[in-house]
Design a protein around this motif. Sequence first.
Motif, PDB file in Angstrom:
ATOM      1  N   ASP A 177     -12.313  45.074  13.889  1.00 36.16           N
ATOM      2  CA  ASP A 177     -13.001  45.870  14.900  1.00 36.16           C
ATOM      3  C   ASP A 177     -14.420  45.309  15.062  1.00 36.16           C
ATOM      4  N   TRP A 178     -15.132  45.779  16.081  1.00 27.49           N
ATOM      5  CA  TRP A 178     -16.425  45.194  16.445  1.00 27.49           C
ATOM      6  C   TRP A 178     -17.430  45.262  15.297  1.00 27.49           C
ATOM      7  N   ASP A 179     -17.473  46.432  14.647  1.00 28.59           N
ATOM      8  CA  ASP A 179     -18.432  46.632  13.572  1.00 28.59           C
ATOM      9  C   ASP A 179     -18.159  45.652  12.411  1.00 28.59           C
ATOM     10  N   THR A 180     -16.873  45.523  12.062  1.00 27.84           N
ATOM     11  CA  THR A 180     -16.506  44.610  10.968  1.00 27.84           C
ATOM     12  C   THR A 180     -16.801  43.162  11.362  1.00 27.84           C
ATOM     13  N   TYR A 181     -16.549  42.859  12.630  1.00 32.34           N
ATOM     14  CA  TYR A 181     -16.808  41.515  13.151  1.00 32.34           C
ATOM     15  C   TYR A 181     -18.296  41.151  12.955  1.00 32.34           C
ATOM     16  N   GLN A 182     -19.167  42.095  13.310  1.00 31.04           N
ATOM     17  CA  GLN A 182     -20.614  41.855  13.144  1.00 31.04           C
ATOM     18  C   GLN A 182     -20.959  41.671  11.669  1.00 31.04           C
ATOM     19  N   ARG A 183     -20.355  42.529  10.837  1.00 28.48           N
ATOM     20  CA  ARG A 183     -20.679  42.460   9.399  1.00 28.48           C
ATOM     21  C   ARG A 183     -20.120  41.188   8.785  1.00 28.48           C
ATOM     22  N   PHE A 184     -18.988  40.707   9.316  1.00 27.03           N
ATOM     23  CA  PHE A 184     -18.449  39.431   8.851  1.00 27.03           C
ATOM     24  C   PHE A 184     -19.473  38.315   9.073  1.00 27.03           C
ATOM     25  N   TRP A 185     -20.072  38.283  10.280  1.00 30.26           N
ATOM     26  CA  TRP A 185     -21.041  37.217  10.584  1.00 30.26           C
ATOM     27  C   TRP A 185     -22.297  37.348   9.728  1.00 30.26           C
ATOM     28  N   ASP A 186     -22.703  38.593   9.464  1.00 29.67           N
ATOM     29  CA  ASP A 186     -23.875  38.776   8.586  1.00 29.67           C
ATOM     30  C   ASP A 186     -23.574  38.232   7.191  1.00 29.67           C
ATOM     31  N   LEU A 187     -22.349  38.483   6.735  1.00 26.87           N
ATOM     32  CA  LEU A 187     -21.932  37.993   5.414  1.00 26.87           C
ATOM     33  C   LEU A 187     -21.908  36.454   5.406  1.00 26.87           C
ATOM     34  N   ALA A 188     -21.362  35.867   6.472  1.00 29.82           N
ATOM     35  CA  ALA A 188     -21.314  34.395   6.558  1.00 29.82           C
ATOM     36  C   ALA A 188     -22.729  33.818   6.530  1.00 29.82           C
ATOM     37  N   ALA A 189     -23.655  34.476   7.224  1.00 34.67           N
ATOM     38  CA  ALA A 189     -25.045  33.996   7.251  1.00 34.67           C
ATOM     39  C   ALA A 189     -25.678  34.107   5.866  1.00 34.67           C
ATOM     40  N   ARG A 190     -25.352  35.193   5.150  1.00 34.54           N
ATOM     41  CA  ARG A 190     -25.895  35.364   3.794  1.00 34.54           C
ATOM     42  C   ARG A 190     -25.398  34.261   2.874  1.00 34.54           C
ATOM     43  N   LEU A 191     -24.128  33.910   3.004  1.00 34.47           N
ATOM     44  CA  LEU A 191     -23.551  32.851   2.168  1.00 34.47           C
ATOM     45  C   LEU A 191     -24.242  31.520   2.480  1.00 34.47           C
ATOM     46  N   ARG A 192     -24.433  31.254   3.767  1.00 30.91           N
ATOM     47  CA  ARG A 192     -25.142  30.034   4.176  1.00 30.91           C
ATOM     48  C   ARG A 192     -26.551  30.017   3.587  1.00 30.91           C
ATOM     49  N   ASP A 193     -27.263  31.156   3.681  1.00 30.59           N
ATOM     50  CA  ASP A 193     -28.638  31.218   3.180  1.00 30.59           C
ATOM     51  C   ASP A 193     -28.679  31.045   1.664  1.00 30.59           C
ATOM     52  N   ALA A 194     -27.564  31.355   0.994  1.00 28.45           N
ATOM     53  CA  ALA A 194     -27.484  31.178  -0.469  1.00 28.45           C
ATOM     54  C   ALA A 194     -27.032  29.751  -0.816  1.00 28.45           C
ATOM     55  N   GLY A 195     -26.943  28.880   0.193  1.00 23.25           N
ATOM     56  CA  GLY A 195     -26.658  27.466  -0.081  1.00 23.25           C
ATOM     57  C   GLY A 195     -25.197  27.081  -0.014  1.00 23.25           C
ATOM     58  N   ARG A 196     -24.347  28.019   0.424  1.00 22.57           N
ATOM     59  CA  ARG A 196     -22.919  27.702   0.519  1.00 22.57           C
ATOM     60  C   ARG A 196     -22.645  26.964   1.840  1.00 22.57           C
ATOM     61  N   SER A 197     -21.565  26.194   1.860  1.00 24.87           N
ATOM     62  CA  SER A 197     -21.105  25.570   3.106  1.00 24.87           C
ATOM     63  C   SER A 197     -19.978  26.439   3.647  1.00 24.87           C
ATOM     64  N   VAL A 198     -20.137  26.914   4.866  1.00 25.62           N
ATOM     65  CA  VAL A 198     -19.123  27.797   5.445  1.00 25.62           C
ATOM     66  C   VAL A 198     -18.608  27.168   6.749  1.00 25.62           C
ATOM     67  N   LEU A 199     -17.300  26.993   6.828  1.00 24.17           N
ATOM     68  CA  LEU A 199     -16.682  26.427   8.028  1.00 24.17           C
ATOM     69  C   LEU A 199     -15.728  27.458   8.625  1.00 24.17           C
ATOM     70  N   VAL A 200     -16.011  27.859   9.863  1.00 23.58           N
ATOM     71  CA  VAL A 200     -15.195  28.861  10.551  1.00 23.58           C
ATOM     72  C   VAL A 200     -14.458  28.173  11.692  1.00 23.58           C
ATOM     73  N   VAL A 234     -17.871  42.673  -1.462  1.00 26.72           N
ATOM     74  CA  VAL A 234     -17.361  42.159  -0.185  1.00 26.72           C
ATOM     75  C   VAL A 234     -16.520  43.241   0.499  1.00 26.72           C
ATOM     76  N   MET A 235     -15.711  43.965  -0.297  1.00 27.07           N
ATOM     77  CA  MET A 235     -14.916  45.067   0.265  1.00 27.07           C
ATOM     78  C   MET A 235     -15.817  46.106   0.915  1.00 27.07           C
ATOM     79  N   GLU A 236     -16.928  46.377   0.264  1.00 24.23           N
ATOM     80  CA  GLU A 236     -17.902  47.350   0.787  1.00 24.23           C
ATOM     81  C   GLU A 236     -18.452  46.851   2.134  1.00 24.23           C
ATOM     82  N   VAL A 237     -18.834  45.564   2.164  1.00 23.14           N
ATOM     83  CA  VAL A 237     -19.391  44.988   3.390  1.00 23.14           C
ATOM     84  C   VAL A 237     -18.364  45.045   4.523  1.00 23.14           C
ATOM     85  N   LEU A 238     -17.104  44.730   4.199  1.00 32.80           N
ATOM     86  CA  LEU A 238     -16.066  44.699   5.242  1.00 32.80           C
ATOM     87  C   LEU A 238     -15.480  46.091   5.500  1.00 32.80           C
TER      88      LEU A 238
END
Length: 202
Positions: free
Chosen positions: A148-171, A100-104
């Motif tokens: 920053d913008w890049d991290t913001y985009q990567r945050f959403w990609d990470l959230a989508a990955r968690l959702r696709d793995a069956g997690r419930s994510v509430l932002v 996660v640190m790598e992604v962010l």
Amino acid sequence: MEVKDVHHAYRRRVVLRGVDLRLRAGTLCGIVGENGAGKSTLLKVLSGELRPTRGTVRHSGRFGYCPQHVVLNDALTVRQHLTFFQTAYCLADVRYAEEVMEVLGFTGYADERTSVLSGGTRQKLNVTLALMHDPQVLLLDEPYQGFDWDTYQRFWDLAARLRDAGRSVLVVSHLAYDTERLDELWRLDGGLLRPDEAGVAA
Ligand SMILES: Nc1ncnc2c1ncn2[C@@H]1O[C@H](COP(=O)(O)OP(=O)(O)OP(=O)(O)O)[C@@H](O)[C@H]1O
């Protein structure tokens, strides 16, 4: 997670007036609302930090909560925080946290004390600590503040990955950008949650 008829008041100030919410597995859900609408209060009730004056909150499995205000120990380094939470979560290692640190994008700060980190980097650690045990239900209060913008985009990609793995994510956020990334969008207004269809992917 199943939330039924949740009410909350701070003395005579009624903030939540009967919130119902069903957070299904594999769903990325957003709650928006104006400043002071009660979003943080709702997340505190959902996380168990506050007791509702009425209503019930039920969930099963591992649970993660990223509060709006960063709670870090300034005497510890980033890596020491990971070790501390590894023990708390009973994890065999911190490999997932390192991913996660790598992604962010803050791996380079592992040995820095948190007292010297920038606001955005502190927030990256805040998010990492909430999800390093791979919770089934993840509640995030204004998670991308200071990113920053890049991290913001990567945050959403990470959230989508968690959702696709069956997690419930509430932002939860006062800003309703990028609503097309969400499966469901709710608006907290007048102490109640209402569907907010604007921009949600079909
Ligand atoms: N501990 C408290 N004691 C009394 N009132 C509180 C307390 N915490 C929050 N409130 C009040 O409850 C209301 C909802 O606050 P809350 O922080 O939940 O809103 P929010 O939607 O998260 O706002 P923001 O977008 O500004 O973060 C506000 O009127 C706030 O002043």
